[in-house]
Design an enzyme around this catalytic site. Sequence first.
Site, PDB file in Angstrom:
ATOM      1  N   CYS A  95      44.738  48.136  35.293  1.00 44.10           N
ATOM      2  CA  CYS A  95      43.957  47.297  36.214  1.00 44.10           C
ATOM      3  C   CYS A  95      44.650  47.112  37.551  1.00 44.10           C
ATOM      4  O   CYS A  95      43.995  46.774  38.537  1.00 44.10           O
ATOM      5  CB  CYS A  95      43.650  45.954  35.566  1.00 44.10           C
ATOM      6  SG  CYS A  95      45.105  44.944  35.222  1.00 44.10           S
TER       7      CYS A  95
ATOM      8  N   ARG B 173      39.343  32.447  40.315  1.00 44.93           N
ATOM      9  CA  ARG B 173      40.534  32.970  39.622  1.00 44.93           C
ATOM     10  C   ARG B 173      41.445  31.772  39.393  1.00 44.93           C
ATOM     11  O   ARG B 173      41.866  31.116  40.339  1.00 44.93           O
ATOM     12  CB  ARG B 173      41.221  34.033  40.477  1.00 44.93           C
ATOM     13  CG  ARG B 173      42.616  34.366  39.962  1.00 44.93           C
ATOM     14  CD  ARG B 173      43.191  35.598  40.582  1.00 44.93           C
ATOM     15  NE  ARG B 173      42.524  36.784  40.060  1.00 44.93           N
ATOM     16  CZ  ARG B 173      42.987  38.022  40.197  1.00 44.93           C
ATOM     17  NH1 ARG B 173      44.117  38.245  40.845  1.00 44.93           N
ATOM     18  NH2 ARG B 173      42.323  39.037  39.686  1.00 44.93           N
TER      19      ARG B 173
ATOM     20  N   ARG C 280      35.612  48.261  40.895  1.00 43.61           N
ATOM     21  CA  ARG C 280      35.472  46.804  40.861  1.00 43.61           C
ATOM     22  C   ARG C 280      34.339  46.394  41.816  1.00 43.61           C
ATOM     23  O   ARG C 280      33.508  45.553  41.486  1.00 43.61           O
ATOM     24  CB  ARG C 280      36.786  46.126  41.299  1.00 43.61           C
ATOM     25  CG  ARG C 280      37.925  46.200  40.313  1.00 43.61           C
ATOM     26  CD  ARG C 280      37.699  45.340  39.088  1.00 43.61           C
ATOM     27  NE  ARG C 280      37.500  43.928  39.409  1.00 43.61           N
ATOM     28  CZ  ARG C 280      38.472  43.034  39.646  1.00 43.61           C
ATOM     29  NH1 ARG C 280      39.730  43.415  39.572  1.00 43.61           N
ATOM     30  NH2 ARG C 280      38.186  41.765  39.910  1.00 43.61           N
TER      31      ARG C 280
ATOM     32  N   GLN D  77      37.107  43.013  35.407  1.00 43.84           N
ATOM     33  CA  GLN D  77      37.937  44.215  35.351  1.00 43.84           C
ATOM     34  C   GLN D  77      37.445  45.165  34.257  1.00 43.84           C
ATOM     35  O   GLN D  77      37.328  46.373  34.470  1.00 43.84           O
ATOM     36  CB  GLN D  77      39.399  43.834  35.088  1.00 43.84           C
ATOM     37  CG  GLN D  77      40.325  45.016  35.079  1.00 43.84           C
ATOM     38  CD  GLN D  77      40.500  45.653  36.453  1.00 43.84           C
ATOM     39  OE1 GLN D  77      40.841  44.960  37.403  1.00 43.84           O
ATOM     40  NE2 GLN D  77      40.254  46.953  36.572  1.00 43.84           N
TER      41      GLN D  77
ATOM     42  N   ASP E  88      48.896  47.242  31.012  1.00 43.92           N
ATOM     43  CA  ASP E  88      48.909  46.212  32.062  1.00 43.92           C
ATOM     44  C   ASP E  88      50.359  45.737  32.205  1.00 43.92           C
ATOM     45  O   ASP E  88      51.217  46.074  31.370  1.00 43.92           O
ATOM     46  CB  ASP E  88      47.980  45.058  31.618  1.00 43.92           C
ATOM     47  CG  ASP E  88      47.765  43.988  32.678  1.00 43.92           C
ATOM     48  OD1 ASP E  88      48.157  44.197  33.844  1.00 43.92           O
ATOM     49  OD2 ASP E  88      47.203  42.930  32.328  1.00 43.92           O
TER      50      ASP E  88
ATOM     51  N   HIS F 222      39.595  38.613  31.657  1.00 37.92           N
ATOM     52  CA  HIS F 222      39.374  39.256  32.968  1.00 37.92           C
ATOM     53  C   HIS F 222      38.125  40.141  32.858  1.00 37.92           C
ATOM     54  O   HIS F 222      38.210  41.369  32.938  1.00 37.92           O
ATOM     55  CB  HIS F 222      40.615  40.070  33.349  1.00 37.92           C
ATOM     56  CG  HIS F 222      40.692  40.432  34.794  1.00 37.92           C
ATOM     57  ND1 HIS F 222      39.784  40.001  35.748  1.00 37.92           N
ATOM     58  CD2 HIS F 222      41.597  41.203  35.490  1.00 37.92           C
ATOM     59  CE1 HIS F 222      40.109  40.482  36.924  1.00 37.92           C
ATOM     60  NE2 HIS F 222      41.200  41.206  36.800  1.00 37.92           N
TER      61      HIS F 222
HETATM   62  N1  NVA Z   1      47.283  40.475  33.181  1.00 42.92           N
HETATM   63  C1  NVA Z   1      47.483  40.447  34.619  1.00 42.92           C
HETATM   64  C2  NVA Z   1      46.322  41.095  35.309  1.00 42.92           C
HETATM   65  C3  NVA Z   1      46.424  41.131  36.812  1.00 42.92           C
HETATM   66  C4  NVA Z   1      45.207  41.692  37.449  1.00 42.92           C
HETATM   67  C5  NVA Z   1      47.672  39.007  35.072  1.00 42.92           C
HETATM   68  O1  NVA Z   1      46.986  38.125  34.546  1.00 42.92           O
HETATM   69  O2  NVA Z   1      48.519  38.771  35.937  1.00 42.92           O
HETATM   70  N1   CP Z   2      43.164  44.053  38.931  1.00 38.65           N
HETATM   71  C1   CP Z   2      43.109  42.912  39.652  1.00 38.65           C
HETATM   72  O1   CP Z   2      42.401  41.947  39.334  1.00 38.65           O
HETATM   73  O2   CP Z   2      43.842  42.956  40.800  1.00 38.65           O
HETATM   74  P1   CP Z   2      44.170  41.743  41.786  1.00 38.65           P
HETATM   75  O3   CP Z   2      45.091  40.813  41.060  1.00 38.65           O
HETATM   76  O4   CP Z   2      44.816  42.402  42.969  1.00 38.65           O
HETATM   77  O5   CP Z   2      42.883  41.056  42.152  1.00 38.65           O
END
Ligand code: NVA
Ligand code: CP
Length: 308
Positions: A263, A106, A291, A136, A223, A133
């Site tokens: 998500c 990540r 997930r 997800q 989101d 992502h």
């Molecule tokens: N769009 C959000 C998703 C978090 C799971 C982010 O990138 O923070």
């Molecule tokens: N939806 C998602 O990826 O959640 P986290 O940021 O908690 O991993």
Amino acid sequence: MSEPIKHYLQFSDFTADEYAYLFERAALIKRKFKAYEKHHTLSDRTLAMVFEKASTRTRVSFEAGMYQLGGSVVHLTSGDSQLGRSEPIEDTARVISRMTDAVMIRTFEQARIARFAEYSRVPVINGLTNEYHPCQILADIFTYIEHRGSIAGKTVAWIGDGNNMANTWAQAAALLGFTLRVSTPHGYEVDTELAALDGSSRGWQNFNDPMAACEGADLVTTDVWTSMGYEAENDARKKAFADWCVDADMMAVAKPDALFMHCLPAHRGEEVTAEVIDGPQSVVWDEAENRMHAQKALLEYLLRGRLA
Ligand code: NVA
Ligand code: CP
């Protein structure tokens, strides 16, 4: 010559046929898990998980999932590894991939994970970047199928930011044959190049009015207004996104049996009302749980291919 390593860096890395296999496999893996049947297809294998941004679901789902497959995990963050002290990503990739069997990352820019993959000897999985992502959306579509059957031909409304989730939904729509309606405030539209499947196949339509995007939709999804890494824009975004809150009126113009997904993490009262996310059309908890099941299928597939 050995086969090229399969990575999962964006949704378009797999074909529709591969997704059909993964959704079936995830269903089988989930059934076995619920029945307490052992499913140790990755015994003695190790997944490295590298987090340069925070996580709850991604960490727990990969970690629990890997143990359930008979394997183990190593968890690193930029704060507790040499990544935070400027060790080049290429060197990190070379080293980690000599000791583990797959790597989940990540991070910020997609280019960073692409560089890691280039120097990795083992499959690399995108656990979220600024651009995509894919894990997800894999889980989201699996969840849709569980509740309503095939997503092909259906209409999904994306309400809010043209972010990593929106780009990934757009790729999925072009690949799996459903319609994506995207409604974002002006200035926050999806990036056409990132969201297209191959630079040409466009899987989405833009809507200025979020209500119009929701009309007759089979699935309404949203989101956070401010994704990780964009916190400095928070105040401006709160103003710009004020009309992009999924509420009961938006759900009322969607199909009567429309589902709601998010998500997570969610901000009740911003991108969605408590009434909707905690209401009967919301499947967000199934979505979060899935997930784990979907990623177990993904890990197995990347390491061992199709299993009978
Ligand atoms: N769009 C959000 C998703 C978090 C799971 C982010 O990138 O923070
Ligand atoms: N939806 C998602 O990826 O959640 P986290 O940021 O908690 O991993």
